[in-house]
Design an enzyme around this catalytic site. Structure first.
Site, PDB file in Angstrom:
ATOM      1  CB  ILE A 157       1.768  -3.518  37.307  1.00  0.00           C
ATOM      2  CG1 ILE A 157       2.210  -4.970  37.435  1.00  0.00           C
ATOM      3  CG2 ILE A 157       0.894  -3.142  38.494  1.00  0.00           C
ATOM      4  CD1 ILE A 157       2.994  -5.254  38.701  1.00  0.00           C
ATOM      5  CG  ASP A 158      -3.738  -1.080  35.678  1.00  0.00           C
ATOM      6  OD1 ASP A 158      -3.386  -1.281  34.506  1.00  0.00           O
ATOM      7  OD2 ASP A 158      -4.820  -1.481  36.153  1.00  0.00           O
ATOM      8  CE  LYS A 159       0.643   7.971  37.637  1.00  0.00           C
ATOM      9  NZ  LYS A 159       0.263   9.293  37.075  1.00  0.00           N
ATOM     10  CB  THR A 161      -1.831  -1.832  40.287  1.00  0.00           C
ATOM     11  OG1 THR A 161      -3.203  -1.573  39.970  1.00  0.00           O
ATOM     12  CG2 THR A 161      -1.714  -3.216  40.914  1.00  0.00           C
TER      13      THR A 161
END
Length: 353
Positions: A157-159, A161
């Site tokens: 998961i993106d930083k 997000t």
């Protein structure tokens, strides 16, 4: 502005693929070797045990059919194999970082990741990540083989997000989950607050996603398929606020920044998404009060309005279907509530302005 080490981390993380996918056609005249021996001889830096675990997980197909590691290869057999990338050969130290653990057993752990937490170490950023935190949490835990438990990633998961993600604790669990992610059989649903109002209540965005040749820090959509990788995002409107909309996104594929770049491509960048233009006023009025309202929302939510709300999967060992859900984090919930109140009163406020 992003710090240099944050940019380095993002670039490295985005460049890495979670899986290696191989396809081999056995040469005529090849002797009838066991498949695990044949593949170990063929593939550099891959142990026989790793190949055996992949076969056990159903990640090796011969002519389209799963085969065991003791299968004897035949000339012209077509062998496909899916392997998660092995852990990096770098020293990663355990760190006492708080974790929101939703579920854990001997094979998997499900985390509700907060925004701002990087998933794994990368060049220029080897500390303060989810992997560091999990190494601390796993201290004292042993695998069935007596080895120390280590976090084995199957997705990211993106930083900035937030939300639900799963990490494997055993190699067989990692292999099976990797196959499920690769085959798109994992049910992942996100909540996103996006700019603009959709004409339809639901729809699908299709377009290859790849790195933007003009800006290597972000991704872009290649609608003609001339570059990038096939990507599909399904969306459904949850609530309309006029100038922004709350949507549920279901990932059919899992490309880097997929929801963020697909929504921008559809004309609906995520609210407060600096990388994709959502941190500017895209829809609305020219009233000063409106600009103040937007700036207040940006202060409450200084990151993309995206949360991985739920994750459904078949447990890699028990075979039981499991579904985990999460509440929206406080920053995103507060921003949505402000928009909800604004939508109720905006006509009155605009008339008064």
């Amino acid at each position: 502005m992003k710090e240099n080490d944050e940019i380095l981390e993002e670039v490295t993380e985005e460049r890495d693929e979670m899986y290696e996918h191989f396809r081999f056609t056995v040469d005529p005249g090849t002797e009838l070797l066991r498949m695990d021996r044949y593949l170990t001889n063929l593939m550099a830096n891959t142990s026989r045990n790793r190949v055996q675990q992949a076969a056990k997980a159903g990640c090796i197909l011969v002519n389209g059919k799963p085969e065991k590691s003791n299968y004897r290869v035949h000339p012209r057999d077509v062998i496909t194999i899916l392997l998660p990338h092995p852990p990096r050969e770098i020293e990663i130290n355990p760190e006492n970082i708080p974790l929101d653990i939703v579920y854990e057993d001997n094979d998997v752990i499900v985390i509700n990741k907060p925004a701002g937490l990087v998933v794994h170490p990368a060049f220029g950023n080897f500390t303060g990540t989810l992997v560091n935190a999990l190494l601390w949490h796993f201290q004292g835990q042993k695998t069935a083989d007596g080895e120390d438990v280590k976090p084995l990633l199957v997705h990211r998961i993106d930083k900035n997000t937030s939300g639900i993600m799963i990490v494997a604790k055993s190699e067989i669990a990692q292999m099976k989950l990797a196959a499920n992610f690769f085959e798109h059989s994992i049910d992942r649903r996100y909540r996103a607050l996006v700019w603009g109002d959709f004409k339809e209540d639901e729809g699908t965005i299709v377009g290859n996603v790849g790195r933007n040749p003009k800006d290597r820090l972000v991704m872009t959509v290649f609608p003609d398929g001339e570059a990038g990788k096939h990507a599909v995002t399904h969306y459904k409107v949850i609530e309309r606020f006029g100038y922004v909309t709350l949507v549920e996104c279901r990932l059919e594929t899992g490309r880097t920044h997929q929801i963020r770049v697909h929504m921008k491509y559809a004309g609906h960048p995520l609210f407060s998404d600096e990388s994709y233009g959502g941190n500017e006023i895209i829809k609305g009025t020219t009233f000063t009060k409106y600009k103040q309202f937007i700036n207040n929302c940006f202060k409450i939510l200084p990151r993309q309005a995206l949360h991985a709300k739920s994750l459904g999967f078949v447990h890699p060992v028990t075979g039981k279907y499991m579904l985990f859900d999460s509440e929206l984090p406080a920053d995103m919930a507060e921003a949505i509530e402000k928009w909800r109140n604004y939508a109720k009163h905006k006509q009155y406020e605009e008339e008064e302005s």
